[in-house]
Design an enzyme around this catalytic site. Structure first.
Site, PDB file in Angstrom:
ATOM      1  N   LYS A 280      -5.963  -3.131  -1.949  1.00 33.33           N
ATOM      2  CA  LYS A 280      -5.449  -4.494  -1.778  1.00 33.33           C
ATOM      3  C   LYS A 280      -4.597  -4.596  -0.506  1.00 33.33           C
ATOM      4  CE  LYS A 280      -3.768  -4.432  -6.034  1.00 33.33           C
ATOM      5  NZ  LYS A 280      -4.502  -3.301  -6.653  1.00 33.33           N
ATOM      6  N   THR A 281      -3.710  -3.636  -0.300  1.00 30.52           N
ATOM      7  CA  THR A 281      -2.895  -3.634   0.923  1.00 30.52           C
ATOM      8  C   THR A 281      -3.775  -3.460   2.150  1.00 30.52           C
ATOM      9  OG1 THR A 281      -1.027  -2.679  -0.307  1.00 30.52           O
ATOM     10  CG2 THR A 281      -0.959  -2.545   2.097  1.00 30.52           C
TER      11      THR A 281
ATOM     12  N   ASP B 232       3.264  -7.655  -2.268  1.00 26.64           N
ATOM     13  CA  ASP B 232       2.719  -6.772  -3.287  1.00 26.64           C
ATOM     14  C   ASP B 232       3.426  -7.024  -4.624  1.00 26.64           C
ATOM     15  OD1 ASP B 232       1.073  -4.840  -4.290  1.00 26.64           O
ATOM     16  OD2 ASP B 232       2.199  -3.136  -3.490  1.00 26.64           O
TER      17      ASP B 232
ATOM     18  N   THR C 204      -1.425  -6.051 -10.012  1.00 25.41           N
ATOM     19  CA  THR C 204      -2.208  -5.297 -10.980  1.00 25.41           C
ATOM     20  C   THR C 204      -2.277  -6.034 -12.313  1.00 25.41           C
ATOM     21  OG1 THR C 204      -0.212  -4.067 -11.594  1.00 25.41           O
ATOM     22  CG2 THR C 204      -1.632  -3.093  -9.913  1.00 25.41           C
TER      23      THR C 204
ATOM     24  N   ARG D 163      -7.608   5.701  -3.066  1.00 25.35           N
ATOM     25  CA  ARG D 163      -6.304   6.333  -2.834  1.00 25.35           C
ATOM     26  C   ARG D 163      -6.273   7.728  -3.450  1.00 25.35           C
ATOM     27  NH1 ARG D 163      -1.565   3.046  -5.201  1.00 25.35           N
ATOM     28  NH2 ARG D 163      -2.010   1.719  -3.391  1.00 25.35           N
TER      29      ARG D 163
END
Length: 345
Positions: free
Chosen positions: A80-81, A125, A174, A233
């Site tokens: 997402k980032t 975020d 999330t 990640r």
């Protein structure tokens, strides 16, 4: 790049895998910033998301406007980032990054909004954790490009409106269900990021291996991809651990047995389950007869926070079909039982 050392000058050990100096992709202190793709074309996976955002980017560039506000939701670690940074790069603008818990006071969000230039991207975020005051300030900013402030207190209080340049808010969460309806409805693009397929994960692992100068063969890349829980990640993190293992043991080529040995050492099994996953499944199977058992009961027995179990541990087990959520509680499936028996054999 390679390091050679030996106590006997007449003998040379095989070249080590990792040199003493950081690679260009590692000069971010190990935060994976150098591993992030910069352009939409380099972003691997999430085909539907890329198609939707690619169309929106092309349209706003044609009109010379700011991109509509974007809400990205899904499990952690899916990019997402990275997507927010890619959008800013595609638009040729800055991306200001913050998180909702850091915006405790009204002046925090006001300072961010006042510092934006035209068409800039503001990334927040964990946006579901915004407090009520910050949300109220964002409503007119997102909808009308206006910042409404109250100056003074009591009978001397007066309202003042400041015009803001057009900007794009990219929110990441999330827990999309925890967003208030007024905030969620102000996003023009709402997209979910899904767990990655095996082929996409292998492509990500190969790309990261190239950036980190890890000589990884195809079978080894597939093994890392199988054990990374469908999450880029985690794939990058596991690849770093494999590289460490190979460097210490003097391997100049990383093959599948090397990957398996390295990840077994870190207690990551062949399906990507770690120690926390196996503890949860064994607790259900051994102490509760497979279930059902309530989330709070499981969390107390494991010494974990219920939110951690629900948002971090359970999604991957649900995806594998090892866990079921029912109105009566959690149930471990026969597939989970077979997997644990096979791992123990």
């Amino acid at each position: 790049m390679a390091i050679q050392s030996s106590s006997d000058p007449g003998q040379r050990r095989p070249a080590r895998l990792v040199g003493a100096d950081p690679l260009p992709a590692e000069r971010d202190g190990g935060r994976d910033e150098g591993l992030r793709p910069r352009r939409l074309a380099d972003y691997v996976g999430q085909a539907e998301l890329k198609q939707v955002l690619g169309l929106a980017l092309a349209a706003c560039r044609q009109r010379g406007e700011a991109l509509d506000h974007v809400l990205l939701y899904g499990p952690p670690g899916l990019g997402k980032t990275t997507m927010a940074l890619v959008l800013a790069e595609e638009l040729g603008v800055r991306c200001r990054i913050t998180s909702a818990p850091a915006l405790e006071r009204p002046r925090d969000i006001v300072g961010l909004l006042m510092g934006l230039d035209a068409r800039d991207v503001l990334f927040i975020d964990e946006i579901h954790r915004l407090n009520r005051v910050a949300e109220e300030l964002l409503y007119p900013a997102m909808e009308d490009g206006r910042l409404d402030l109250t100056v003074g207190t009591g009978s001397t209080a007066r309202s003042r409106s400041l015009d803001l340049p057009p900007f794009t808010l990219v929110g990441a969460t999330t827990r999309a269900g925890s967003l208030s309806s007024p905030l969620r409805d102000r996003f023009g693009l709402i997209q979910r990021l899904e767990f990655y397929e095996q082929a996409d994960l292998e492509a990500i692992v190969r790309r990261t291996a190239t950036l980190l100068a890890v000589p990884l063969d195809a079978a080894a890349a597939g093994e890392v991809a199988r054990r990374c829980r469908g999450t880029p990640r985690i794939a990058n993190r596991l690849l770093r651990r494999v590289r460490d293992y190979a460097a210490v043991h003097g391997h100049t080529q990383v093959d599948r047995p090397t990957v398996a040995a390295a990840l077994d050492l870190h207690r990551v099994d062949g399906r990507g389950l770690d120690a926390a996953d196996r503890r949860l499944l064994r607790l259900l199977l051994d102490s509760h007869g497979g279930g059902p058992a309530g989330l709070d009961t499981l969390a107390a027995a494991l010494g974990e926070d219920p939110d951690t179990l629900e948002s971090v541990v359970e999604p991957f087990l649900l995806q594998l079909g090892f866990l079921q959520r029912t109105p009566r509680g959690r149930i471990a499936t026969d597939a989970a039982r077979r997997h644990l028996q096979a791992e123990a054999a």
